[in-house]
Design a protein around this motif. Structure first.
Motif, mmCIF file in Angstrom:
data_model
loop_
_atom_site.group_PDB
_atom_site.id
_atom_site.type_symbol
_atom_site.label_atom_id
_atom_site.label_comp_id
_atom_site.label_asym_id
_atom_site.label_seq_id
_atom_site.Cartn_x
_atom_site.Cartn_y
_atom_site.Cartn_z
ATOM 1 N N TRP A 266 40.829 -13.155 1.926
ATOM 2 C CA TRP A 266 39.806 -12.937 2.840
ATOM 3 C C TRP A 266 38.408 -13.437 2.186
ATOM 4 C CZ3 TRP A 266 41.986 -12.600 6.948
ATOM 5 C CH2 TRP A 266 42.976 -11.779 7.311
ATOM 6 N N THR A 267 38.405 -13.426 0.891
ATOM 7 C CA THR A 267 36.917 -13.877 0.658
ATOM 8 C C THR A 267 36.912 -15.707 0.900
ATOM 9 O OG1 THR A 267 37.058 -12.428 -1.022
ATOM 10 C CG2 THR A 267 35.475 -14.094 -1.310
ATOM 11 N N TRP A 268 37.730 -16.226 0.726
ATOM 12 C CA TRP A 268 37.940 -17.700 0.859
ATOM 13 C C TRP A 268 37.848 -17.944 2.507
ATOM 14 C CZ3 TRP A 268 36.477 -22.296 0.480
ATOM 15 C CH2 TRP A 268 37.132 -23.124 1.470
ATOM 16 N N CYS A 269 38.425 -17.079 3.137
ATOM 17 C CA CYS A 269 38.611 -17.293 4.742
ATOM 18 C C CYS A 269 37.105 -17.274 5.146
ATOM 19 C CB CYS A 269 39.519 -16.416 5.220
ATOM 20 S SG CYS A 269 41.436 -16.687 4.931
ATOM 21 N N ILE A 270 36.496 -16.470 4.944
ATOM 22 C CA ILE A 270 35.153 -16.007 5.183
ATOM 23 C C ILE A 270 34.295 -17.102 4.921
ATOM 24 C CG2 ILE A 270 33.213 -14.290 5.149
ATOM 25 C CD1 ILE A 270 35.262 -11.991 5.293
ATOM 26 N N PHE A 271 33.953 -17.629 3.423
ATOM 27 C CA PHE A 271 33.481 -18.263 2.978
ATOM 28 C C PHE A 271 33.862 -19.731 3.508
ATOM 29 C CE2 PHE A 271 32.078 -20.908 -1.010
ATOM 30 C CZ PHE A 271 30.534 -20.582 -0.990
ATOM 31 N N GLY A 272 34.905 -20.031 3.434
ATOM 32 C CA GLY A 272 35.403 -21.365 3.958
ATOM 33 C C GLY A 272 34.890 -21.490 5.440
ATOM 34 N N THR A 273 35.058 -20.493 6.152
ATOM 35 C CA THR A 273 34.637 -20.694 7.671
ATOM 36 C C THR A 273 33.088 -20.826 7.668
ATOM 37 O OG1 THR A 273 36.617 -19.442 8.333
ATOM 38 C CG2 THR A 273 34.665 -19.607 9.751
ATOM 39 N N ILE A 274 32.295 -20.303 6.769
ATOM 40 C CA ILE A 274 30.828 -20.358 6.904
ATOM 41 C C ILE A 274 30.505 -21.911 6.626
ATOM 42 C CG2 ILE A 274 28.831 -19.791 5.938
ATOM 43 C CD1 ILE A 274 29.800 -16.839 5.713
ATOM 44 N N ILE A 275 31.157 -22.483 5.455
ATOM 45 C CA ILE A 275 31.039 -23.971 5.015
ATOM 46 C C ILE A 275 31.503 -24.676 6.055
ATOM 47 C CG2 ILE A 275 31.751 -25.401 3.114
ATOM 48 C CD1 ILE A 275 31.852 -23.306 0.910
#
Length: 140
Positions: free
Chosen positions: A108-117
């Motif tokens: 989930w950390t990557w999903c949120i961070f990746g979506t922001i990027i």
């Protein structure tokens, strides 16, 4: 089409399809946004600099081999893993492997961070494309 084949193969081998497949859109969202943003930027640059298409072929092929598509990231030596974590495709591939094959929930950390990027790159690409599209007719 490949995802359908993967689901059928998983159903034949394991006898079930993991319920975590429902997370597919969330795992793919960062990659879709990043791809859209980069394609807007590179397509507008391609109008002005025709050689970009030749450079991109080599870069995309190199990016594919540097992504953990054909191998798990766990076989990469620990000292080289930070280089692999720079590649956004690696996270998506690992999460896809986790939800389809192993039945685990995504990172989930990557999903949120990746979506922001991905959203930031998409907005930058959209703004860049809108800014440069007026000059397309003059250059072509």
């Amino acid at each position: 089409m490949s995802l359908v084949i993967l689901c059928v193969g998983n159903l034949i081998i394991n006898g079930f399809i993991a319920w975590t497949v429902i997370f597919l859109p969330l795992v793919m969202l960062p990659l879709i946004l990043l791809s859209l943003g980069l394609s807007l930027i590179l397509s507008s640059l391609g109008v002005f600099f025709r050689d970009i298409q030749h450079i991109l072929v080599v870069l995309v092929q190199g990016l594919m081999f540097l992504s953990p598509i054909f191998y798990p990231i766990s076989i990469i030596p620990e000292a080289l893993r930070p280089i692999y974590y720079i590649n956004p495709i690696g996270y998506v591939v690992e999460d896809m492997r986790n939800i389809f094959i192993w039945g685990n929930i995504p990172n989930w950390t990557w999903c949120i961070f990746g979506t922001i990027i991905g959203s930031a790159v998409f907005l930058l690409g959209y703004a860049w494309f809108k800014k440069t599209k007026g000059a397309f007719a003059d250059v072509l």
